[in-house]
Design a protein around this motif. Structure first.
Motif, PDB file in Angstrom:
ATOM      1  N   HIS A 127      -2.395  -2.980  -3.291  1.00  0.00           N
ATOM      2  CA  HIS A 127      -2.275  -4.129  -4.184  1.00  0.00           C
ATOM      3  C   HIS A 127      -3.636  -4.811  -4.306  1.00  0.00           C
ATOM      4  CE1 HIS A 127      -1.171  -7.978  -5.873  1.00  0.00           C
ATOM      5  NE2 HIS A 127      -0.050  -7.387  -6.270  1.00  0.00           N
ATOM      6  N   PRO A 128      -4.050  -5.160  -5.517  1.00  0.00           N
ATOM      7  CA  PRO A 128      -5.376  -5.754  -5.712  1.00  0.00           C
ATOM      8  C   PRO A 128      -5.671  -6.966  -4.825  1.00  0.00           C
ATOM      9  CG  PRO A 128      -4.457  -5.139  -7.814  1.00  0.00           C
ATOM     10  CD  PRO A 128      -3.366  -4.928  -6.793  1.00  0.00           C
ATOM     11  N   ASP A 129      -4.666  -7.760  -4.496  1.00  0.00           N
ATOM     12  CA  ASP A 129      -4.872  -8.916  -3.619  1.00  0.00           C
ATOM     13  C   ASP A 129      -5.138  -8.510  -2.169  1.00  0.00           C
ATOM     14  OD1 ASP A 129      -4.424 -10.575  -5.784  1.00  0.00           O
ATOM     15  OD2 ASP A 129      -2.335 -10.997  -5.237  1.00  0.00           O
ATOM     16  N   ARG A 130      -4.867  -7.241  -1.836  1.00  0.00           N
ATOM     17  CA  ARG A 130      -5.006  -6.761  -0.457  1.00  0.00           C
ATOM     18  C   ARG A 130      -6.121  -5.740  -0.299  1.00  0.00           C
ATOM     19  NH1 ARG A 130      -0.983  -8.046   3.003  1.00  0.00           N
ATOM     20  NH2 ARG A 130       0.307  -9.685   2.179  1.00  0.00           N
ATOM     21  N   GLN A 131      -6.901  -5.509  -1.326  1.00  0.00           N
ATOM     22  CA  GLN A 131      -7.971  -4.524  -1.249  1.00  0.00           C
ATOM     23  C   GLN A 131      -9.153  -5.053  -0.448  1.00  0.00           C
ATOM     24  OE1 GLN A 131      -8.759  -3.307  -5.318  1.00  0.00           O
ATOM     25  NE2 GLN A 131      -6.735  -2.395  -5.516  1.00  0.00           N
ATOM     26  N   ARG A 132      -9.954  -4.117   0.038  1.00  0.00           N
ATOM     27  CA  ARG A 132     -11.192  -4.392   0.764  1.00  0.00           C
ATOM     28  C   ARG A 132     -10.976  -5.023   2.146  1.00  0.00           C
ATOM     29  NH1 ARG A 132     -11.990  -4.272  -4.365  1.00  0.00           N
ATOM     30  NH2 ARG A 132     -13.865  -3.635  -5.417  1.00  0.00           N
ATOM     31  N   VAL A 133      -9.807  -4.732   2.741  1.00  0.00           N
ATOM     32  CA  VAL A 133      -9.566  -5.201   4.116  1.00  0.00           C
ATOM     33  C   VAL A 133      -9.208  -4.045   5.053  1.00  0.00           C
ATOM     34  CG1 VAL A 133      -8.924  -7.546   3.435  1.00  0.00           C
ATOM     35  CG2 VAL A 133      -7.136  -5.798   3.657  1.00  0.00           C
ATOM     36  N   GLY A 134      -9.362  -2.799   4.561  1.00  0.00           N
ATOM     37  CA  GLY A 134      -9.140  -1.636   5.408  1.00  0.00           C
ATOM     38  C   GLY A 134      -7.786  -0.968   5.292  1.00  0.00           C
ATOM     39  N   LEU A 135      -6.871  -1.499   4.469  1.00  0.00           N
ATOM     40  CA  LEU A 135      -5.541  -0.897   4.353  1.00  0.00           C
ATOM     41  C   LEU A 135      -5.598   0.494   3.728  1.00  0.00           C
ATOM     42  CD1 LEU A 135      -3.527  -4.009   3.132  1.00  0.00           C
ATOM     43  CD2 LEU A 135      -3.364  -2.907   5.367  1.00  0.00           C
ATOM     44  N   GLY A 136      -6.373   0.636   2.657  1.00  0.00           N
ATOM     45  CA  GLY A 136      -6.497   1.935   2.001  1.00  0.00           C
ATOM     46  C   GLY A 136      -7.134   2.959   2.918  1.00  0.00           C
TER      47      GLY A 136
ATOM     48  N   MET B 227      -5.416   6.368   4.169  1.00  0.00           N
ATOM     49  CA  MET B 227      -6.061   7.653   3.929  1.00  0.00           C
ATOM     50  C   MET B 227      -6.238   8.423   5.240  1.00  0.00           C
ATOM     51  SD  MET B 227      -6.585   8.442   0.793  1.00  0.00           S
ATOM     52  CE  MET B 227      -7.817   9.745   1.004  1.00  0.00           C
ATOM     53  N   LYS B 228      -6.596   7.735   6.288  1.00  0.00           N
ATOM     54  CA  LYS B 228      -6.750   8.394   7.593  1.00  0.00           C
ATOM     55  C   LYS B 228      -5.422   9.019   8.023  1.00  0.00           C
ATOM     56  CE  LYS B 228      -8.297   7.583  12.295  1.00  0.00           C
ATOM     57  NZ  LYS B 228      -8.836   6.641  13.251  1.00  0.00           N
ATOM     58  N   MET B 229      -4.326   8.296   7.810  1.00  0.00           N
ATOM     59  CA  MET B 229      -3.007   8.829   8.177  1.00  0.00           C
ATOM     60  C   MET B 229      -2.640  10.043   7.315  1.00  0.00           C
ATOM     61  SD  MET B 229      -0.932   5.319   8.682  1.00  0.00           S
ATOM     62  CE  MET B 229      -0.101   5.263  10.245  1.00  0.00           C
ATOM     63  N   LEU B 230      -2.924   9.969   6.015  1.00  0.00           N
ATOM     64  CA  LEU B 230      -2.623  11.103   5.139  1.00  0.00           C
ATOM     65  C   LEU B 230      -3.468  12.316   5.517  1.00  0.00           C
ATOM     66  CD1 LEU B 230      -2.349   9.202   1.745  1.00  0.00           C
ATOM     67  CD2 LEU B 230      -0.467  10.300   2.998  1.00  0.00           C
TER      68      LEU B 230
ATOM     69  N   THR C 234       0.842  -1.186   0.000  1.00  0.00           N
ATOM     70  CA  THR C 234       0.000   0.000   0.000  1.00  0.00           C
ATOM     71  C   THR C 234       0.881   1.240   0.000  1.00  0.00           C
ATOM     72  OG1 THR C 234      -1.560  -1.197   1.395  1.00  0.00           O
ATOM     73  CG2 THR C 234      -1.899   1.155   1.215  1.00  0.00           C
ATOM     74  N   THR C 235       0.409   2.295  -0.661  1.00  0.00           N
ATOM     75  CA  THR C 235       1.133   3.560  -0.641  1.00  0.00           C
ATOM     76  C   THR C 235       0.163   4.717  -0.825  1.00  0.00           C
ATOM     77  OG1 THR C 235       2.995   4.818  -1.548  1.00  0.00           O
ATOM     78  CG2 THR C 235       1.599   3.636  -3.135  1.00  0.00           C
ATOM     79  N   GLY C 236       0.605   5.893  -0.438  1.00  0.00           N
ATOM     80  CA  GLY C 236      -0.130   7.129  -0.657  1.00  0.00           C
ATOM     81  C   GLY C 236       0.773   8.305  -0.362  1.00  0.00           C
ATOM     82  N   SER C 237       0.480   9.436  -1.012  1.00  0.00           N
ATOM     83  CA  SER C 237       1.316  10.630  -0.886  1.00  0.00           C
ATOM     84  C   SER C 237       0.468  11.846  -0.553  1.00  0.00           C
ATOM     85  CB  SER C 237       2.037  10.904  -2.213  1.00  0.00           C
ATOM     86  OG  SER C 237       2.755   9.784  -2.648  1.00  0.00           O
TER      87      SER C 237
END
Length: 163
Positions: free
Chosen positions: A88-97, A101-104, A73-76
């Motif tokens: 990563h598509p294999d890791r989506q829909r488990v709250g990582l994004g 986003m909350k951290m950003l 996962t990444t974000g800027s």
């Protein structure tokens, strides 16, 4: 910073560059290729080139999440604008994004930003709307050969923590 026992979120380091670009480009290939024409997919990859990743890290903050040494996962955040959020598509829909986003958003709030803005791609529209982002503009970019890249601009008011 962490989201689970195995997943650790940290600030980007130059040694992360190859793995980070691979995450972004693989996610674009998997999640964008069936929604966008080929020239738009190439535009996305160029927008997330090594040089642009390094420039974002220098101008703002780039966060990465690792699980067992693999960037998933990444974000800027640069001047109140959120860029390049990929899971990563294999890791989506488990709250990582959502956690990223909350951290950003917290970083933006801490720097005095009262409203976050971002560009929304076709595959991420529902995700951002679910986080409270309001679509404020439809956009389209000519990427050549009669192909276009459609996206939206969105914003979200960042209220103080005690709101």
């Amino acid at each position: 910073m962490s989201t689970s026992r195995q997943t650790k979120i940290h600030q980007f380091q130059c040694s992360d560059l190859d793995s980070l670009r691979r995450l972004i480009w693989d996610t674009i290939d998997i999640s964008y290729s069936n929604l966008y024409p080929p020239r738009a997919v190439e535009f996305f990859k160029e927008f997330h080139s090594d040089q642009n990743i390094l420039e974002r890290a220098q101008a703002g903050i780039v966060l990465v999440a690792e699980d067992n040494g693999e960037i998933i996962t990444t974000g800027s955040l640069v001047d109140g604008e959120i860029f390049a959020v990929f899971v990563h598509p294999d890791r989506q829909r488990v709250g990582l994004g959502k956690a990223l986003m909350k951290m950003l958003e917290e970083q933006a709030r801490a720097s005095g930003t009262s409203e976050s803005v971002l560009s929304v791609s076709l595959p991420s529209k529902r995700f951002y709307e679910g986080l409270g982002y309001e679509i404020v503009q439809e956009c389209s970019k000519d990427v050549g050969d009669g192909q276009r890249l459609d996206f939206w601009k969105a914003k979200k008011r960042l209220f103080p923590r005690d709101h």
